[in-house]
Design a protein around this motif. Structure first.
Motif, PDB file in Angstrom:
ATOM      1  N   ALA A   1       4.427   3.155  -2.427  1.00 22.09           N
ATOM      2  CA  ALA A   1       4.237   2.123  -1.408  1.00 22.09           C
ATOM      3  C   ALA A   1       4.911   0.812  -1.822  1.00 22.09           C
ATOM      4  O   ALA A   1       5.491   0.106  -0.987  1.00 22.09           O
ATOM      5  CB  ALA A   1       2.750   1.895  -1.169  1.00 22.09           C
ATOM      6  N   LYS A   2       4.837   0.488  -3.118  1.00 20.87           N
ATOM      7  CA  LYS A   2       5.461  -0.752  -3.589  1.00 20.87           C
ATOM      8  C   LYS A   2       6.975  -0.700  -3.395  1.00 20.87           C
ATOM      9  O   LYS A   2       7.596  -1.706  -3.048  1.00 20.87           O
ATOM     10  CB  LYS A   2       5.114  -0.980  -5.060  1.00 20.87           C
ATOM     11  CG  LYS A   2       5.324  -2.430  -5.498  1.00 20.87           C
ATOM     12  CD  LYS A   2       4.569  -2.736  -6.752  1.00 20.87           C
ATOM     13  CE  LYS A   2       4.699  -4.213  -7.122  1.00 20.87           C
ATOM     14  NZ  LYS A   2       3.996  -5.107  -6.189  1.00 20.87           N
TER      15      LYS A   2
ATOM     16  N   LEU B   1       7.595  -1.167   0.352  1.00 21.44           N
ATOM     17  CA  LEU B   1       7.326  -2.547   0.775  1.00 21.44           C
ATOM     18  C   LEU B   1       8.476  -3.496   0.423  1.00 21.44           C
ATOM     19  O   LEU B   1       8.542  -4.604   0.954  1.00 21.44           O
ATOM     20  CB  LEU B   1       6.023  -3.050   0.140  1.00 21.44           C
ATOM     21  CG  LEU B   1       4.740  -2.449   0.709  1.00 21.44           C
ATOM     22  CD1 LEU B   1       3.539  -2.821  -0.151  1.00 21.44           C
ATOM     23  CD2 LEU B   1       4.519  -2.917   2.152  1.00 21.44           C
TER      24      LEU B   1
ATOM     25  N   LEU C   1       2.492   0.367   7.669  1.00 27.51           N
ATOM     26  CA  LEU C   1       1.281   1.109   8.027  1.00 27.51           C
ATOM     27  C   LEU C   1       1.403   1.723   9.418  1.00 27.51           C
ATOM     28  O   LEU C   1       1.008   2.876   9.645  1.00 27.51           O
ATOM     29  CB  LEU C   1       0.064   0.194   7.967  1.00 27.51           C
ATOM     30  CG  LEU C   1      -0.443  -0.187   6.572  1.00 27.51           C
ATOM     31  CD1 LEU C   1      -1.590  -1.187   6.674  1.00 27.51           C
ATOM     32  CD2 LEU C   1      -0.895   1.052   5.805  1.00 27.51           C
TER      33      LEU C   1
ATOM     34  N   TYR D   1       0.651   4.271  -5.009  1.00 34.99           N
ATOM     35  CA  TYR D   1       0.767   2.827  -5.225  1.00 34.99           C
ATOM     36  C   TYR D   1       2.201   2.446  -5.586  1.00 34.99           C
ATOM     37  O   TYR D   1       2.748   1.469  -5.058  1.00 34.99           O
ATOM     38  CB  TYR D   1      -0.200   2.378  -6.320  1.00 34.99           C
ATOM     39  CG  TYR D   1      -1.632   2.708  -5.986  1.00 34.99           C
ATOM     40  CD1 TYR D   1      -2.347   1.926  -5.094  1.00 34.99           C
ATOM     41  CD2 TYR D   1      -2.252   3.825  -6.532  1.00 34.99           C
ATOM     42  CE1 TYR D   1      -3.647   2.245  -4.751  1.00 34.99           C
ATOM     43  CE2 TYR D   1      -3.553   4.155  -6.199  1.00 34.99           C
ATOM     44  CZ  TYR D   1      -4.248   3.369  -5.314  1.00 34.99           C
ATOM     45  OH  TYR D   1      -5.534   3.701  -4.966  1.00 34.99           O
TER      46      TYR D   1
ATOM     47  N   LEU E   1      -6.984   0.117   4.225  1.00 32.70           N
ATOM     48  CA  LEU E   1      -5.532   0.129   4.039  1.00 32.70           C
ATOM     49  C   LEU E   1      -4.924  -1.267   4.131  1.00 32.70           C
ATOM     50  O   LEU E   1      -3.964  -1.580   3.426  1.00 32.70           O
ATOM     51  CB  LEU E   1      -4.894   1.066   5.055  1.00 32.70           C
ATOM     52  CG  LEU E   1      -5.150   2.554   4.803  1.00 32.70           C
ATOM     53  CD1 LEU E   1      -4.822   3.377   6.040  1.00 32.70           C
ATOM     54  CD2 LEU E   1      -4.341   3.035   3.610  1.00 32.70           C
TER      55      LEU E   1
ATOM     56  N   THR F   1      -3.007  -2.332   0.929  1.00 27.76           N
ATOM     57  CA  THR F   1      -1.547  -2.461   0.990  1.00 27.76           C
ATOM     58  C   THR F   1      -1.094  -3.901   0.773  1.00 27.76           C
ATOM     59  O   THR F   1      -0.098  -4.150   0.083  1.00 27.76           O
ATOM     60  CB  THR F   1      -1.025  -1.925   2.336  1.00 27.76           C
ATOM     61  OG1 THR F   1      -1.593  -0.636   2.592  1.00 27.76           O
ATOM     62  CG2 THR F   1       0.493  -1.779   2.300  1.00 27.76           C
TER      63      THR F   1
ATOM     64  N   VAL G   1       4.144  -5.044   5.374  1.00 26.98           N
ATOM     65  CA  VAL G   1       2.912  -4.267   5.256  1.00 26.98           C
ATOM     66  C   VAL G   1       2.476  -3.640   6.578  1.00 26.98           C
ATOM     67  O   VAL G   1       2.291  -2.420   6.684  1.00 26.98           O
ATOM     68  CB  VAL G   1       1.774  -5.149   4.696  1.00 26.98           C
ATOM     69  CG1 VAL G   1       0.436  -4.417   4.788  1.00 26.98           C
ATOM     70  CG2 VAL G   1       2.058  -5.535   3.253  1.00 26.98           C
TER      71      VAL G   1
ATOM     72  N   SER H   1       1.149  -5.323  -2.489  1.00 31.27           N
ATOM     73  CA  SER H   1       2.334  -6.184  -2.381  1.00 31.27           C
ATOM     74  C   SER H   1       2.226  -7.426  -3.259  1.00 31.27           C
ATOM     75  O   SER H   1       3.230  -8.089  -3.524  1.00 31.27           O
ATOM     76  CB  SER H   1       2.549  -6.593  -0.920  1.00 31.27           C
ATOM     77  OG  SER H   1       1.536  -7.493  -0.493  1.00 31.27           O
TER      78      SER H   1
END
Length: 314
Positions: free
Chosen positions: A29-30, A33, A42, A26, A82, A86, A38, A90
């Protein structure tokens, strides 16, 4: 110890490792991003995963169309998980996302009961209650979800559904877990790319543009490599391997430590703060996952007793 029990313990350890990896995902991914949208992220993440797993598709030459359709179906469910997850990340804090997604632990026994007709054991319900109590403590007892939080809650429900459907597909399938992971990755990559193109031309939303250059964007590319190798290749293979040898509820509960790892990583990496109640709630979730990892059996009556891990095998 029999080979079947050894495989169960191996799958348990793999799932705990997945919980640790996905807990950190998490925050990672942040970070990614912040550089890329997004749908594009992916498509990139799962496109690279699909390329790496191309050799695993050789086993599809002799597979039945119905079997392949089942694997593609789980990929479609994964795509929906996802997308909700995701976009949710965000729009909310990484620690919030990590804790809220763990509510799939509460939802999985209900979905499994409805789809697979397997009634949860008393120990599994106890672990579920601990996880639910932990989630309430994390929210401070009063929870008004933001848009990002609501998307994470939707992802939790979809994840519970996916675990149960994957269990049925893997149980009835002759496909190797790695082949299923390859099909799922290709489905997610293609779906994300298609959604990005539609978003670009129909809604004028910039979900696809030139990738950041390697020079000067080391943080982004390091995040992508970690998401591909650890959070996708290893994690989804391990989940597909384990769900074939265990019940969906056990899989979900073993991964209940994911929010604690997520909160720790968000605190250390992103500087997010968590209250004392939040940490206590995370501890209850970890306790629930540990309960799921202990081998239990029913005695001659109705109670549940702990089975010795060193008992002789029949």
């Amino acid at each position: 110890m029999s080979s079947q029990k050894r495989l169960l313990w191996i799958s348990d350890l793999m799932l705990l490792a997945v919980a640790m990896v996905w807990g950190t995902s998490y925050g990672v991914a942040k970070v990614a991003l912040a550089f890329y949208p997004v749908l594009g992220l992916l498509a990139l993440r799962f496109g690279l995963t699909f390329v790496v797993l191309l050799p695993a598709l050789r086993s599809l030459r002799h597979v039945k169309p119905s079997t392949l359709a089942g694997a593609v179906g789980t990929g479609g469910l994964l795509l929906s998980v996802l997308l909700a997850e995701t976009f949710g990340i965000s729009l909310t804090r990484a620690s919030n996302a990590a804790f809220l997604i763990s509510l799939c632990v509460v939802l999985t026994p209900l979905v499994e009961w409805a789809l697979l007709r397997r009634k949860p054991t008393g120990v599994e319900w106890l672990a579920v209650l601990l996880s639910l109590a932990g989630a309430v403590m994390v929210s401070g007892g009063v929870f008004i979800p933001t848009a990002g939080d609501a998307l994470i809650l939707l992802a939790a429900l979809l994840r519970a559904l996916m675990v149960c459907v994957t269990r049925r597909v893997m149980h009835e399938s002759t496909l190797a877990p790695l082949s299923v992971t390859a099909v799922q990755a290709g489905t997610v990559a293609l779906g994300s790319f298609g959604a990005a193109i539609i978003s670009e031309f129909v809604f004028a939303s910039a979900q696809w543009h030139a990738l950041p250059a390697l020079a000067g964007h080391g943080t982004f590319w390091t995040s992508v490599v970690y998401l591909v190798l650890a959070c996708t290749l290893f994690a989804f293979f391990a989940q597909n391997f384990a769900v074939k040898r265990s019940s969906p509820t056990r899989v979900a509960l073993l991964m209940g430590s994911e929010p604690a790892f997520g909160a720790l990583f968000a605190y250390a990496w992103l500087g997010e703060q968590l209250s004392v109640w939040g940490w206590l709630g995370g501890g209850l979730m970890v306790l629930g996952s540990l309960l799921a990892a202990v081998p239990w059996q029913r005695n001659a009556g109705t109670s549940v007793v702990l089975r010795s891990a060193v008992s002789s095998d029949a």
